[in-house]
Design a protein around this motif. Structure first.
Motif, PDB file in Angstrom:
ATOM      1  N   ALA A 197       0.846  -1.204   0.000  1.00 53.97           N
ATOM      2  CA  ALA A 197       0.000   0.000   0.000  1.00 53.97           C
ATOM      3  C   ALA A 197       0.877   1.249   0.000  1.00 53.97           C
ATOM      4  N   ALA A 198       1.947   1.233   0.821  1.00 56.58           N
ATOM      5  CA  ALA A 198       2.817   2.407   0.898  1.00 56.58           C
ATOM      6  C   ALA A 198       3.494   2.637  -0.449  1.00 56.58           C
ATOM      7  N   LEU A 199       3.982   1.558  -1.049  1.00 56.70           N
ATOM      8  CA  LEU A 199       4.650   1.699  -2.359  1.00 56.70           C
ATOM      9  C   LEU A 199       3.669   2.237  -3.392  1.00 56.70           C
ATOM     10  N   ASN A 200       2.468   1.672  -3.411  1.00 59.20           N
ATOM     11  CA  ASN A 200       1.493   2.118  -4.416  1.00 59.20           C
ATOM     12  C   ASN A 200       1.134   3.576  -4.233  1.00 59.20           C
ATOM     13  N   THR A 201       1.002   3.978  -2.965  1.00 58.15           N
ATOM     14  CA  THR A 201       0.650   5.379  -2.707  1.00 58.15           C
ATOM     15  C   THR A 201       1.743   6.293  -3.250  1.00 58.15           C
ATOM     16  N   ILE A 202       2.987   5.921  -2.991  1.00 53.23           N
ATOM     17  CA  ILE A 202       4.075   6.797  -3.462  1.00 53.23           C
ATOM     18  C   ILE A 202       4.156   6.762  -4.980  1.00 53.23           C
ATOM     19  N   VAL A 203       3.880   5.598  -5.560  1.00 53.74           N
ATOM     20  CA  VAL A 203       3.872   5.532  -7.028  1.00 53.74           C
ATOM     21  C   VAL A 203       2.785   6.448  -7.568  1.00 53.74           C
ATOM     22  N   THR A 204       1.635   6.454  -6.908  1.00 57.27           N
ATOM     23  CA  THR A 204       0.552   7.356  -7.334  1.00 57.27           C
ATOM     24  C   THR A 204       1.053   8.796  -7.311  1.00 57.27           C
ATOM     25  N   SER A 261       2.862  -9.647  -8.078  1.00 55.59           N
ATOM     26  CA  SER A 261       2.822  -9.303  -9.482  1.00 55.59           C
ATOM     27  C   SER A 261       1.626  -8.465  -9.831  1.00 55.59           C
ATOM     28  N   THR A 262       0.744  -8.283  -8.909  1.00 53.96           N
ATOM     29  CA  THR A 262      -0.390  -7.406  -9.215  1.00 53.96           C
ATOM     30  C   THR A 262       0.145  -6.040  -9.599  1.00 53.96           C
ATOM     31  N   ASP A 263       1.266  -5.686  -8.980  1.00 53.80           N
ATOM     32  CA  ASP A 263       1.838  -4.377  -9.290  1.00 53.80           C
ATOM     33  C   ASP A 263       2.150  -4.292 -10.782  1.00 53.80           C
ATOM     34  N   LYS A 292       9.358   1.551 -11.643  1.00 51.94           N
ATOM     35  CA  LYS A 292       9.712   1.000 -12.948  1.00 51.94           C
ATOM     36  C   LYS A 292       8.535   0.225 -13.491  1.00 51.94           C
ATOM     37  N   ARG A 293       7.963  -0.606 -12.609  1.00 46.84           N
ATOM     38  CA  ARG A 293       6.892  -1.459 -13.092  1.00 46.84           C
ATOM     39  C   ARG A 293       5.684  -0.653 -13.481  1.00 46.84           C
ATOM     40  N   SER A 294       5.428   0.363 -12.692  1.00 45.14           N
ATOM     41  CA  SER A 294       4.209   1.125 -12.994  1.00 45.14           C
ATOM     42  C   SER A 294       4.395   1.775 -14.349  1.00 45.14           C
ATOM     43  N   ALA A 295       5.660   2.043 -14.697  1.00 45.19           N
ATOM     44  CA  ALA A 295       6.023   2.517 -16.018  1.00 45.19           C
ATOM     45  C   ALA A 295       5.024   3.495 -16.581  1.00 45.19           C
ATOM     46  N   LYS A 331       1.372  -2.989 -17.138  1.00 44.05           N
ATOM     47  CA  LYS A 331       0.863  -3.568 -18.380  1.00 44.05           C
ATOM     48  C   LYS A 331      -0.359  -2.802 -18.855  1.00 44.05           C
ATOM     49  N   LEU A 332      -1.278  -2.576 -17.947  1.00 44.11           N
ATOM     50  CA  LEU A 332      -2.507  -1.900 -18.356  1.00 44.11           C
ATOM     51  C   LEU A 332      -2.196  -0.476 -18.802  1.00 44.11           C
ATOM     52  N   SER A 333      -1.239   0.134 -18.122  1.00 45.45           N
ATOM     53  CA  SER A 333      -0.960   1.513 -18.495  1.00 45.45           C
ATOM     54  C   SER A 333      -0.324   1.569 -19.866  1.00 45.45           C
ATOM     55  N   GLN A 334       0.286   0.444 -20.241  1.00 50.27           N
ATOM     56  CA  GLN A 334       0.913   0.491 -21.561  1.00 50.27           C
ATOM     57  C   GLN A 334      -0.128   0.419 -22.669  1.00 50.27           C
TER      58      GLN A 334
END
Length: 2031
Positions: free
Chosen positions: A1385-1392, A1973-1975, A1421-1424, A1980-1983
């Motif tokens: 959750a923390a990683l996703n928030t910062i990625v956001t 891997s949900t991350d 990187k993954r969120s790319a 992928k979807l963003s691509q």
């Protein structure tokens, strides 16, 4: 001056408030003069100034303020109304005077405060001063401390409460300001002066230097007790008297005061209680029963550490005490016995009085354990029993102690006597009454004749102590028969004894340092020094909680309560030891004749057996004269009666002689020291003659005289047994008649009822009617004393007889037993005071009950029975209760030990089934009668819960409870009930029924008592709150009870207790007190001797003299005698009760009909504003707590009473949750219709809702959340904005619920949080949610972090409060959290945030640990996803609902239930994984949403939408036009154009709509089945697998639970998914592309599916499971072996860590691992061993061997060993070279384990070759010997080293390594420079790339394999270079190589036809972080967004950033400028 004249004309009050300072000055001066003139303190003039005084002291002008202060001081000193201004004036002084620079102002301020204290307002002043200590201005703090110090110095510690000051002292000592620290030191010294060492514990943790300074100051203090220098107004008259007297008496009284003063505070009181029950080890109760003593020891040691806390929080320690008791009693290991005893000591010391309830269970066990000889055990047991004694009273444990006194073991006898001696030391004359002393003395007297000297000494010591405590007068009657030597010894011991109490109270307490009992010392000190009345004051205060300070007041008071306790034990000794019992040896006939001839005339002796009756008669006359003249001391009684019994003796035929003979016996018995020996000589004869018509009366007289000499109980027993051993019915009936009279004359004291009852039963069965009649008469007399319980013994008699008995009892009904006329004078010291005398018959009464034959039923209370009573099924519970009732019925009278029964019955008192509650109450009534006074010991654990039942809503249950309480109180007396805090706790509960019943009961019982325990004062505050209760009946009952409370506590105490009330309440209560004072009844006096038992209960309210013993007596039923039948039926004895019983329900039902029609919320104008003002001004408590305390609930009730309908409020605050549900339903119904009312009361509604959040009932919680959703929808429709007050008292509590374990609840809470953003700004929500991330609950942390991410995404960076930097730093802390969900959750928030804010994020976050940073970079990187400048929905802060105007209008579609389907909800709709949608381009995000909600309607519009947007975005850049195709399963061969199509189809696989998903899967399946097309999927594998298991998760969580869905649909979807996967995993090249993280989640999903029991229930479920099985095998075989092995290890680790995971899951993961192990021999060479060993290392670090061994299953440890063993076997010693990735090898046992294995295998093969060789050449061809190899490699390295042949050398080395993959080149590299090593490494890599175009390099042993690609453009790393371990620059050739590969992969390099495999080393870092891997799905979807265009600038490709999965063809999301910049950097690095 014109304006001057204007204000001079104004009236005084206007001058005082004028804006001109001169005017005010003049006003104040004038006021001062007026104040000085008013002489009458009650003058109405004073009241005019009430509102102005605060202005006087807070004036803004310093000069004027000084004058104002002077005036205020005079006002406070003289005005009687000044007290009303205390709060505001003192708070004004603190805030506006103490900060003034002028010393004069400060002095006046302090003086005003002290004056307020003098006028009895100390508490209010102290409260304000303590608030002042929190001020930020040090001047104010210093002045506040100084004021407190002066107040304490002048008024003393009685007036100034020290506890709150001591609490803040440590904080003051830590202050930065020296002035504050110095002032703190002064006040600490002052406090020490008053309480001495009690101050030490609270200050033990301050700075040692400060402590040392304090110690030095303390030493200097005078040792005398301090005296207050100033008195309160109420005390000043007393002070004046004292001064006048100045006489000795006065001093004594002064001394008494000091006695009270010093120990005002007990150190224990100042400590914080610690809760230890929850901290017990989880397995404590198992361990304590373990067979190994070491385990038991561990368990005990854990407890020992916990109980060392000096003060423990009250709780249910029953189980713990039981466990410890078992160890003490049964454990064979004496060390553990001592340890358990220490634990008990700790518990007793820490709990004090609260331990009392367990004392009775433990004492016998400890006493019996004294048989142990070991000194340390004995000492531990002594300490334990002494500590336990202090928690209870001697009374309560006397029975247990006396029972042990008869033990045969001398050590036990000795230690028990010593314990008694120590216990006596703590007693006073009042707490050691005669009734208690008697049995103890009797037992100890036996011991002083014991054969063992140590037993004798201990008994002497105990008796000596008793002598010292109660004085000779009280003890001497018991020591009458002790010879002088022993008596002297006792007295000698008595002189040595030092009591804890007594005249030197203080001193004694000091000496006994290790056991300070200051509270106790105080009471007795005072009692010793002056009239006992004075002690009542201190007892109420400090003694309240002193451990065993139950002195029971003056001696007279202690008596009634004393009897019950000693009953059973006391009576055993009563027969044996009477005060003047004569013990005499049996003399021979010769000796008798000799003695008789010395006192009788010679003729008399000769004629005794004359044959002539006349001579015999003459002889008798002489005999009689001689006896009449004889002196008592000279009379040889035994000799004389022997002479009388001489032939013919009792066979005398002449009745005249016989009559004389009998008369002489009576005379001897009366006049001589007649012993039982003498009695036995004559009694037989007397019984023989009792039936004689002529001699019967004389025989009776003689018997009576003997009874007087040898006590009735003994005589009666002898007579009865003799009468019934002969056949003469006349003798039997007359004996019974004599006994009936004797009982009336002697009283019932000490009679053995058991013996009588069996004789009476024999008599009742006699054939002779006279015998039967006499027996019935005797029963009638006994009934007078024993009461109705007597009848129980005769219930099985014949009905005819029973009716006769009943008729006899009926006659006796209402009569009082006569006072004893005989047997009293002789045996009680003539000086006993009236009180004790009056109590004597009671003693008898109690003993009567205690002598009833009691059965031991504890063996019948089996554990099966107890578990039955607690069963889930009510029928079985009922069976259990029936059994208990039967057991008690059968036993009639029982012993007090009833095993586990109390706990079981207590549980049933709150049974949901009311019938069972009533049955339990009936059983408890039976129990009280059956157990008699012994029931006392169960009052605390069973009696008080009965009182709780008085609060039941059903009338019949309440009346049953009341009857039960009365039945108990009859047996126990009231003292037990009133002691301790239990009763006040019950009264505190706000249940109107409970309050009115309890107050009614007290009003009935209190008037009959002569004294009450001091704890009664604890009930007073609650009594006052009842006087103001909303319920009229409660108010009335409280008013009725008020006079009786006052009767015991006195008006002063009651008035003083009003000090804590609000001013308005106080005035009302005081008025009521005045009224009650007039009606106050007098205390019942000691009863007159003739009527010891008046019917006290008949008129309790009158002040007739009713005796206290009514409560204590057995026949307490007397209470209800005026109409016993009525009392039985209702359980009530006063008429008011019956009336009220009927009245209550009717009243409420009436109300309900009237009230419920109106509005439920009443709009009070400005009500809410006023409440907010009150809260701001601290007039009410701020709504802030961890759990709601009663005062908060009380306050909310009060606030609601004005604006919520009364009936609704009753529902809202009901104790039963069902009423809360009703209230919520009503509130939902009225929501729309009463909008204004709801908004007007919103603050109160939200506060009430927060209380519901603390309920444990889920149904209430769900309903509450439902209501909140509707409420916030309404508020947003009304455009309402929450106020700060509403938000702060609601949001924090709502956030607590985000962490609920139940998904439904979390979902609702999230929905509510979304809606709240519409009525409260998101930026203000942010800090609240941020606070929620600090919770201990990991679910809550994770949810709050997600919520923060959604807020940032929805509203942009400006929601981050206080600043984005601080907020992000806070969030970033959680990246290192131990919980996986929180980390994600923390990683996703910062990625956001990164997506919103770009690279700036790294600056804001600041420094992170390396591990956290790498996780974050990996995730970014993954969120790319390209950082956009600001989110699309960046709305203005004010949360108006106009947000929907923003570009994405459809984002805010309002569904029927969901008000705002925000980001958060979409994010969550993807099967609970917030990451799924959060970082996806908005178009797709929306459409996924559409797909899910609208069943796939949007699918076809997709491509156009994308095309349109992309054109817009990329207009400025020249990019070739992308070709767009409709979605079709027929792909173009050219891979690059199909990427976007595949992306789109894959996105649909995860759709929420089953059909959409199935269509997408079919299309992909078609591709996979055609070999030529399958390759198109390359690069999309991870993406596809993620989408697939997302779909699996969606089915598992959502579809399977959906009732409406056809299960066939689900099976179909499962088949498609599994079929697709099998197709995919048959294509090895594609299968190998799956990365570790994805494989881990895929395996997780598949195994979860295999274990889903719901599938097996479906028709085709088995088939699905079989297919999954097949698929799992395929995955294991075909995936990249390193990745799958790594994934399984991580999965196993997670499953073992997760508590929720099932053992079956872990087992399946291990089975997969075993399969992998079997495949290892074939795959070992393709595996990256370093990475696998790193995973194993991490696993072993998390699970060391010990931890693994603790697992329930042994499989994990075996699996791990097998894996390592196989690797070792396959690789040999070389395996040790593969530990290169592990930074710190010592963190786990891996290396050690491998070495052990290697050693083992080497030992077996017998190889002893040195290890280097083993490493270097174990696997080499046998032919090439070691030397050759070395030469060969040396040659190669030489070449590499020379400039010319470098490349050739590298090529050779490459070939060599390829040929001998195991070859070890480490030794050659080891000695070279770092640069050379990396050069070789790089060279080999380049060659590999050139030759094979293939990235996978089997990492060889010498070359460090940490080859990483740093590709995140961070502020810190400027060069995106190959992350080399050595940190050197990498040559340009490497980049060229990478560029080449990228180009050919993307189809740009057309010279090559075939595409090389994609498993390039570069696209995979060698050590990937296994993240969920949900991350990856985000990336992928963003691509999808960009996937339609191909970027064809080859130069861009060269610097493309790589994600950890296979890189999808050129779908880079980095923005173009950024890429250009990076390219520039690369170019510059080439130069």
């Amino acid at each position: 001056m014109g304006d001057d004249s204007e204000w001079m004309k104004l009236p005084l009050d206007q001058k005082c408030e004028h804006k001109l300072w001169k005017a005010r000055l003049s006003g104040y001066e004038e006021a001062l003069k007026i104040f000085q003139k008013i002489k009458d303190e009650k003058s109405p003039e004073w009241s005019k100034f009430l509102g102005l005084i605060k202005k006087f002291v807070t004036d803004s002008n310093a000069v004027v303020q000084l004058k104002g202060l002077e005036a205020a001081l005079v006002y406070v000193e003289n005005a009687h109304v000044a007290g009303k201004t205390t709060g505001e004036v003192v708070s004004g002084v603190v805030s506006k005077v103490f900060n003034q620079p002028k010393a004069k102002a400060k002095e006046l301020g302090i003086e005003i405060c002290l004056m307020y204290i003098e006028i009895e307002k100390g508490e209010a002043v102290q409260e304000e001063l303590l608030k002042g200590l929190d001020s930020k201005n040090p001047k104010i703090v210093v002045a506040c401390i100084e004021t407190l110090r002066k107040a304490l110095s002048e008024f003393g510690s009685k007036i100034i409460l020290l506890k709150p000051i001591i609490k803040v002292l440590p904080k003051l000592f830590e202050s930065r300001e020296k002035a504050i620290r110095d002032e703190a030191k002064l006040i600490a010294v002052e406090i020490y002066r008053w309480i001495r060492d009690a101050l030490r514990p609270p200050l033990q943790n301050i700075n040692p230097v400060q402590l040392k300074e304090l110690e030095e100051e303390w030493v200097k203090l005078p040792t005398g007790a301090p005296k207050p220098a100033r008195f309160l107004r109420s005390q000043q008259e007393l002070e004046a008297k004292l001064e006048q007297q100045q006489s000795a008496g006065g001093d004594a009284e002064g001394g008494g005061d000091d006695g009270d003063e010093v120990p005002q505070i007990d150190a224990y009181e100042l400590l914080e209680a610690v809760e230890i029950l929850s901290k017990l080890p989880k397995d404590f109760y198992d361990k304590i029963e373990a067979k190994k003593w070491q385990e038991r020891k561990e368990a005990l040691e854990a407890v020992e550490v916990l109980v060392k806390n000096p003060k423990l929080e009250a709780g249910d320690y029953a189980d713990l005490v039981k466990a410890l008791k078992k160890v003490v009693g049964k454990d064979t290991n004496v060390m553990l016995v001592a340890l358990a005893a220490k634990c008990l000591t700790g518990l007793a010391v820490g709990l004090r009085k609260k331990f009392g309830q367990y004392a009775g269970h433990v004492v016998p066990t400890i006493l019996e354990k004294f048989k142990e000889k070991k000194p340390q055990v004995v000492q531990a047991l002594q300490e334990a029993i002494d500590a336990i004694f202090l928690t209870t009273t001697l009374q309560n444990i006397s029975e247990d102690v006396l029972a042990v006194m008869d033990n045969k073991n001398p050590t036990i006898k000795q230690q028990t006597s010593l314990f008694i001696a120590r216990s006596f030391r703590h007693c006073t004359a009042s707490t050691l009454p005669k009734s208690l002393l008697k049995p103890f003395c009797a037992a100890l007297l036996k011991h002083i004749n014991d054969s063992a000297p140590e037993v004798r000494d201990a008994a002497f010591e105990a008796l000596g102590t008793a002598l010292k405590v109660v004085g000779e007068k009280a003890v001497n009657p018991f020591l009458a028969d002790v010879d002088k030597l022993k008596l002297d010894k006792i007295k000698e011991c008595s002189e040595k004894v030092e009591l804890v109490h007594g005249k030197k109270a203080g001193l004694a307490a000091d000496k006994k340092d290790f056991k300070p009992v200051p509270g106790r010392a105080a009471a007795s000190g005072a009692a010793g020094d002056k009239d006992t009345k004075d002690t009542s004051a201190p007892k109420a205060g400090p003694l309240k909680k002193a451990p065993a300070a139950k002195p029971g007041g003056p001696p007279k008071k202690g008596k009634p309560a004393a009897q019950g306790g000693t009953g059973g034990a006391g009576t055993k000794s009563k027969k044996a030891v009477e005060a003047k019992e004569v013990v005499e040896p049996e003399l021979s006939i010769e000796v008798c004749e000799e003695k008789a001839s010395a006192v009788l005339p010679a003729t008399c002796i000769q004629l005794l057996d004359s044959s002539n009756w006349k001579e015999r008669l003459a002889c008798m006359e002489e005999f009689q004269k001689a006896v009449e003249l004889m002196d008592r001391t000279e009379m040889p009684c035994q000799a004389l009666v022997r002479m009388l019994a001489k032939k013919p003796g009792w066979k005398e035929t002449n009745f005249q002689v016989m009559q004389m003979k009998l008369h002489i016996v009576a005379l001897i018995a009366q006049k001589g020291n007649f012993s039982k020996t003498s009695a036995q000589i004559v009694l037989d004869g007397l019984v023989d003659k009792i039936g004689d018509v002529k001699c019967g009366n004389n025989a009776k007289e003689a018997m009576t005289a003997i009874a007087e000499a040898c006590v009735l109980p003994w005589t009666a027993e002898q007579v009865m047994s003799m009468a019934f051993s002969q056949k003469n019915p006349k003798n039997q009936s007359e004996t019974l008649n004599w006994l009936s009279n004797a009982i009336k004359e002697f009283g019932f004291s000490g009679l053995n009822v058991k013996a009588f009852i069996s004789n009476v039963k024999t008599a009742l069965a006699a054939t002779n009617p006279a015998v039967r009649t006499s027996a019935i008469t005797l029963l009638g007399v006994m009934y007078l004393y024993v009461g109705p319980s007597l009848r129980m013994f005769f219930e099985d008699e014949k009905p005819a007889l029973l009716s006769q008995i009943d008729a006899e009892f009926e006659k006796m009904q209402g009569q009082n037993p006569p006072a004893p006329t005989r047997g009293v004078s002789k045996h009680s010291a003539s000086g006993t005071d009236e009180g004790e005398d009056g109590d004597e018959p009671d003693d008898g009464g109690n003993d009567a009950v205690d002598l009833l034959p009691r059965t031991e039923i504890s063996d019948k209370i089996t554990s099966e029975l107890v578990s039955k009573i607690g069963d889930k099924n009510w029928k079985i519970r009922k069976e259990g209760l029936d059994e208990v009732a039967a057991i008690i019925n059968e036993a009639k009278f029982i012993q007090p030990n009833i095993g586990e029964l109390p706990t079981a019955l207590k549980g049933r008192l709150n049974d949901s089934n009311k019938i069972l509650v009533q049955q339990t109450l009936t059983i408890l009534q039976q129990l009280a009668v059956a157990m008699g006074p012994n029931i006392k010991q169960h009052v605390k654990n069973l009696g008080i819960p009965i009182i709780t039942v008085l609060g039941d809503s059903k009338n019949n249950v309440r009346s049953a409870a009341l009857a039960t309480v009365n039945a108990w109180a009859e047996q126990t007396g009231m003292k037990e009930w009133l002691e301790g805090e239990d009763l006040s706790e019950e009264l505190k509960k706000e249940n109107p029924f409970l309050r009115q019943e309890l107050l009614g009961w007290l009003a009935e019982k209190l008037p009959t008592l002569r004294s009450t325990p001091t704890d009664l004062t604890l009930c007073v505050p609650h009594l006052y709150s009842c006087l103001e209760d909303r319920n009229g009946d409660v108010r009335k009952k409280a008013q009725d009870a008020l006079p009786f409370f006052m009767m015991h506590l006195g008006y002063e105490k009651m008035a003083k207790a009003t000090g804590k009330l609000k001013p308005t309440s106080k005035d009302q209560v005081l008025a009521m007190l005045e009224k009650a004072k007039a009606n106050m009844p007098a205390k019942p006096t000691a009863p007159a001797k003739a009527t010891p038992k008046p019917a006290g209960g008949s008129a309790p309210a009158r002040s007739q003299p009713a005796s206290a013993p009514v409560e204590d007596s057995v026949s307490g039923t007397v209470d209800s005698r005026p109409d016993p039948k009525k009392a039985k039926a209702l359980g009530v004895s006063s008429k008011t009760k019956t009336a009220q019983g009927k009245k209550v329900p009717s009243k409420t039902s009436l109300k309900e009909d009237e009230d419920k029609s109106g509005p439920i919320f009443i709009v009070v104008p400005n009500g809410k504003e006023q409440r907010m003002k009150d809260e701001k001004g601290l007039k009410v408590l701020k709504w802030n707590f961890t759990t709601p305390r009663d005062e908060y609930i009380e306050q909310l009730k009060t606030q609601m009473s004005s604006c919520v309908a009364k009936w609704l409020q009753d529902e809202m605050f009901h104790s039963d949750f069902q009423h809360h549900n009703k209230a919520l339903a009503v509130m939902v119904d009225h929501l729309e219709s009463e909008k204004e009312g709801v908004i007007g009361c919103l603050d109160l509604i939200l506060k009430w809702v927060t209380l519901r959040f603390f309920d444990t009932n889920t149904s209430v919680l769900m309903k509450t959340l439902e209501y909140l959703k509707l409420l916030f929808t309404l508020l947003s429709d009304e455009e309402y904005h929450l106020t700060e007050n509403e938000a702060s008292s609601f949001i924090p509590y709502l956030i607590l619920k985000v962490g609920e374990p139940k998904d439904v609840i979390r979902k609702d809470v999230r929905a509510i949080l979304n809606r709240m953003c519409l009525v409260y700004p998101a930026s203000k929500m942010f800090p609240f949610i941020m606070e929620g991330t600090k919770s201990k609950n990991s679910k809550q942390r994770a949810e709050c972090l997600e919520e923060l991410g959604c807020l940032v995404e929805s509203y942009g960076m400006n929601v981050c409060q206080p600043t984005p930097g601080k907020a992000l730093k806070e969030i970033a802390i959680h990246i290192g959290d131990r919980d996986n969900a929180v980390r994600n959750a923390a990683l996703n928030t910062i990625v956001t945030v990164y997506n919103v804010y770009g690279d700036q994020v790294f600056k804001l976050i600041g420094a992170l640990s390396e591990k956290d940073m790498s996780m974050l970079e990996e995730r970014i990187k993954r969120s790319a996803k390209r950082p956009s400048a600001a989110p699309v929905k960046q709305v203005e802060e004010k949360p108006q609902r106009t947000q929907s105007i923003s570009s994405n209008t459809n984002m805010l579609r309002k569904g029927p239930a969901e008000d705002m389907s925000s980001k958060l909800n979409q994010a969550r709709s993807m099967s609970g994984h917030p990451e799924t949608a959060q970082m996806v381009r908005r178009e797709f995000q929306l459409d996924l949403d559409e797909i899910e909600n609208d069943n796939g309607t949007v699918r076809c519009e997709m491509p156009e939408l994308v095309q349109h947007k992309l054109d817009d975005i990329f207009e400025p850049v020249l990019i070739p036009e992308p070709k767009i195709r409709a979605v079709s399963p027929h792909f173009d061969d050219m891979h690059s154009n199909t990427a976007s199509t595949i992306n789109f189809i894959i996105s649909q696989v995860a759709s929420g709509d089953i059909n959409t998903s199935i269509q997408a899967l079919t299309q992909i399946d078609e591709v996979l089945r055609q070999e030529d097309k399958a390759e198109a999927m390359s690069g999309h594998i991870d993406q596809f697998l993620i989408a697939t298991f997302m779909q699996l998760r969606l089915i598992y969580n959502t579809h399977m639970a959906d009732e409406k869905l056809e299960k066939d649909e689900i099976i179909k979807l499962y088949s498609c998914i599994i079929g697709n996967m099998i197709s995919l995993f048959q294509i090895e090249s594609l299968a190998r592309e799956a990365s570790t993280g994805v494989l881990k989640d895929l395996m997780h999903g598949l195994i979860t599916l295999m274990l889903d029991s719901r599938i097996e229930d479906l028709e085709e479920g088995q088939q699905v499971v079989r297919s999954v099985n097949l698929l799992v095998v395929k995955v294991l075989e075909k995936s990249d072996q390193t990745n799958i092995l790594s994934a399984l290890l991580v999965l196993l680790q997670d499953s073992l860590l997760a508590t929720a995971s099932s053992p079956k899951f872990s087992e399946l993961v291990m089975k997969c691992l075993w399969r992998m192990v079997r495949l290892l021999p074939d795959t070992i060479n393709s595996i990256n061993l370093d990475r696998i060993l790193l995973d194993i290392h991490i696993f072993m670090k998390v699970f060391p061997k010990e931890k693994l061994k603790q697992c329930k299953s042994e499989f994990p440890i075996r699996t791990l060993k097998t894996l390592l063993h196989t690797l070792c076997k396959l690789k040999g010693p070389k395996i040790l070279d593969h530990l290169t990735m592990i930074d710190n090898k010592n963190e786990s046992e891996l290396e050690a384990h491998l070495c052990r294995m290697m050693k083992h295998s080497m030992d077996q093969t017998g190889s002893k070759s040195d290890k280097e060789t083993e490493k270097g050449a174990s696997r080499m061809d046998e032919k090439s010997s070691k030397a050759k190899v070395n030469d060969f490699l040396a040659e190669i390295f030489k070449k590499i080293g020379s400039k010319e042949n470098t490349k050739e050398g590298l090529a050779e080395l490459y070939e060599y390594k390829k040929k001998y993959s195991d070859a070890d080149i480490e030794p050659f590299l080891k000695n070279s420079s770092q640069f050379f090593q990396s050069y070789v490494e790089r060279g080999l890599r380049v060659i590999e790339m050139e030759r094979e175009g293939k990235g996978r390099l089997p990492t060889s042993a010498g070359i460090s394999p940490q080859l990483e690609v740093t590709c995140v453009p961070t502020a810190t790393s400027t060069v995106s270079s190959l992350g080399n371990t050595n940190g050197e620059e990498v040559g340009p050739s490497v980049y060229l190589e990478r560029l080449k590969i990228l180009r050919q992969r993307c189809g740009l390099d057309n010279t090559k036809d075939e595409r090389p495999p994609l498993t390039s080393l570069l696209s995979k870092p060698a050590v990937p972080t296994v993240a969920s891997s949900t991350d990856m799905l985000h990336s992928k979807l963003s691509q999808l967004r960009e996937s339609r265009e191909q970027q064809q600038h080859s130069d861009l490709d060269s610097s493309q950033s790589h994600s950890s999965g296979p890189v999808t063809s050129s779908s880079s999301t980095a923005n173009i400028d950024d890429l250009k910049k990076r390219l520039e950097r690369i170019k510059s690095s080439r130069k």
